[in-house]
Structures are given as C-alpha cells and as structure tokens.
Design a protein around this motif. Sequence first.
Motif, short mmCIF file in Angstrom:
data_model
loop_
_atom_site.label_atom_id
_atom_site.label_comp_id
_atom_site.label_asym_id
_atom_site.label_seq_id
_atom_site.Cartn_x
_atom_site.Cartn_y
_atom_site.Cartn_z
N MET A 1 0.85 -1.17 0.00
CA MET A 1 0.00 0.00 0.00
C MET A 1 0.90 1.23 0.00
SD MET A 1 -2.98 1.10 2.75
CE MET A 1 -3.96 -0.34 2.53
N SER A 2 0.59 2.19 -0.88
CA SER A 2 1.39 3.40 -0.94
C SER A 2 1.15 4.26 0.31
CB SER A 2 1.03 4.21 -2.19
OG SER A 2 -0.28 4.74 -2.07
N ARG A 3 2.07 5.16 0.55
CA ARG A 3 1.96 6.04 1.72
C ARG A 3 0.64 6.80 1.74
NH1 ARG A 3 3.04 9.26 5.54
NH2 ARG A 3 4.39 10.95 5.95
N PRO A 4 0.21 7.43 0.63
CA PRO A 4 -1.09 8.12 0.67
C PRO A 4 -2.24 7.17 0.99
CG PRO A 4 0.17 8.90 -1.20
CD PRO A 4 0.93 7.72 -0.63
N HIS A 5 -2.18 5.95 0.48
CA HIS A 5 -3.25 5.00 0.79
C HIS A 5 -3.20 4.60 2.26
CE1 HIS A 5 -4.07 3.53 -3.59
NE2 HIS A 5 -4.28 4.81 -3.42
N HIS A 6 -2.03 4.48 2.82
CA HIS A 6 -1.89 4.13 4.22
C HIS A 6 -2.37 5.27 5.13
CE1 HIS A 6 -0.28 2.47 7.92
NE2 HIS A 6 0.33 3.61 8.12
N LEU A 7 -2.11 6.50 4.74
CA LEU A 7 -2.48 7.65 5.57
C LEU A 7 -3.99 7.84 5.67
CD1 LEU A 7 0.19 10.31 4.59
CD2 LEU A 7 0.01 9.04 6.73
N GLY A 8 -4.72 7.50 4.63
CA GLY A 8 -6.18 7.66 4.65
C GLY A 8 -6.82 6.90 5.80
N PRO A 9 -6.58 5.59 5.92
CA PRO A 9 -7.14 4.86 7.06
C PRO A 9 -6.62 5.36 8.40
CG PRO A 9 -6.52 3.33 5.33
CD PRO A 9 -6.01 4.68 4.92
N SER A 10 -5.36 5.81 8.44
CA SER A 10 -4.80 6.33 9.70
C SER A 10 -5.54 7.59 10.14
CB SER A 10 -3.31 6.64 9.54
OG SER A 10 -2.58 5.47 9.31
N VAL A 11 -5.81 8.48 9.20
CA VAL A 11 -6.55 9.70 9.52
C VAL A 11 -7.96 9.35 9.97
CG1 VAL A 11 -7.49 11.84 8.55
CG2 VAL A 11 -5.15 11.20 8.05
N SER A 12 -8.56 8.35 9.32
CA SER A 12 -9.91 7.92 9.70
C SER A 12 -9.94 7.34 11.12
CB SER A 12 -10.43 6.87 8.73
OG SER A 12 -10.60 7.43 7.46
N ARG A 13 -8.95 6.51 11.43
CA ARG A 13 -8.89 5.94 12.79
C ARG A 13 -8.72 7.05 13.83
NH1 ARG A 13 -6.11 2.04 10.14
NH2 ARG A 13 -4.08 2.89 10.68
N HIS A 14 -7.88 8.04 13.50
CA HIS A 14 -7.68 9.14 14.43
C HIS A 14 -8.98 9.91 14.65
CE1 HIS A 14 -6.53 13.23 15.70
NE2 HIS A 14 -5.66 12.58 16.45
N ALA A 15 -9.76 10.08 13.60
CA ALA A 15 -11.03 10.80 13.72
C ALA A 15 -11.97 10.07 14.68
CB ALA A 15 -11.69 10.97 12.36
N LYS A 16 -11.99 8.74 14.61
CA LYS A 16 -12.85 7.96 15.50
C LYS A 16 -12.46 8.11 16.96
CE LYS A 16 -14.08 4.33 12.23
NZ LYS A 16 -13.98 2.89 11.95
N LYS A 17 -11.15 8.27 17.21
CA LYS A 17 -10.64 8.37 18.58
C LYS A 17 -10.56 9.81 19.07
CE LYS A 17 -7.80 4.26 18.07
NZ LYS A 17 -6.42 3.74 18.05
#
Length: 89
Positions: free
Chosen positions: A1-17
């Motif tokens: 997975m490319s860095r931009p693709h990896h960052l999307g789910p990371s940002v989403s997880r952060h939003a949930k928390k």
Amino acid sequence: MSRPHHLGPSVSRHAKKCLDTPQDISKHWYNLSAYLDSMNSHFDIGQHLIVTVLEPYRESHSKVAAALIALDEPHKRLRIFLFEPTSAG
C-alpha cells in the motif's frame, strides 16, 4: 500500500478516537488538511507515471485494461469526494 493510501485509514482511525476538545479537533484538522494536500501529488503520480505508460496497451492486453479500471475507479470516487464542491443544505 502506498503512503497516501496508508495515511487515509490512519486519519480515519484518528477521527474515530478524536476527543471533542479544541486541541484534539485542531490536531485532527491539521492532519486531515495535510492528507488532502498530499492527495494532489498522489493523483498526479498515478495519472502521469502509471496510466500514461499503460494506456497504449489497454486495447491489446486485457489484464492491463483491468488494472487501469481497478486503479481509476476508486481514485475517481475519491477525487470527486475531495475536490468537487458540494452544495450545502
């Protein structure tokens, strides 16, 4: 997975928390803004380096055609979400 693709789910997880505090909201907004800015480069790389090279082989190679479709569809939906204005209300 490319860095931009990896960052999307990371940002989403952060939003949930993310807590409902000005500090957490500000931190999340900063990360989200940085992610959205990085997506411009990501789309340019995908379009200019990958699609441009493979496009001449779309008609003669079915696997290339399938790969181009697989690459384009999610990016098209994300581009619409990120960059097309929405009407409020």
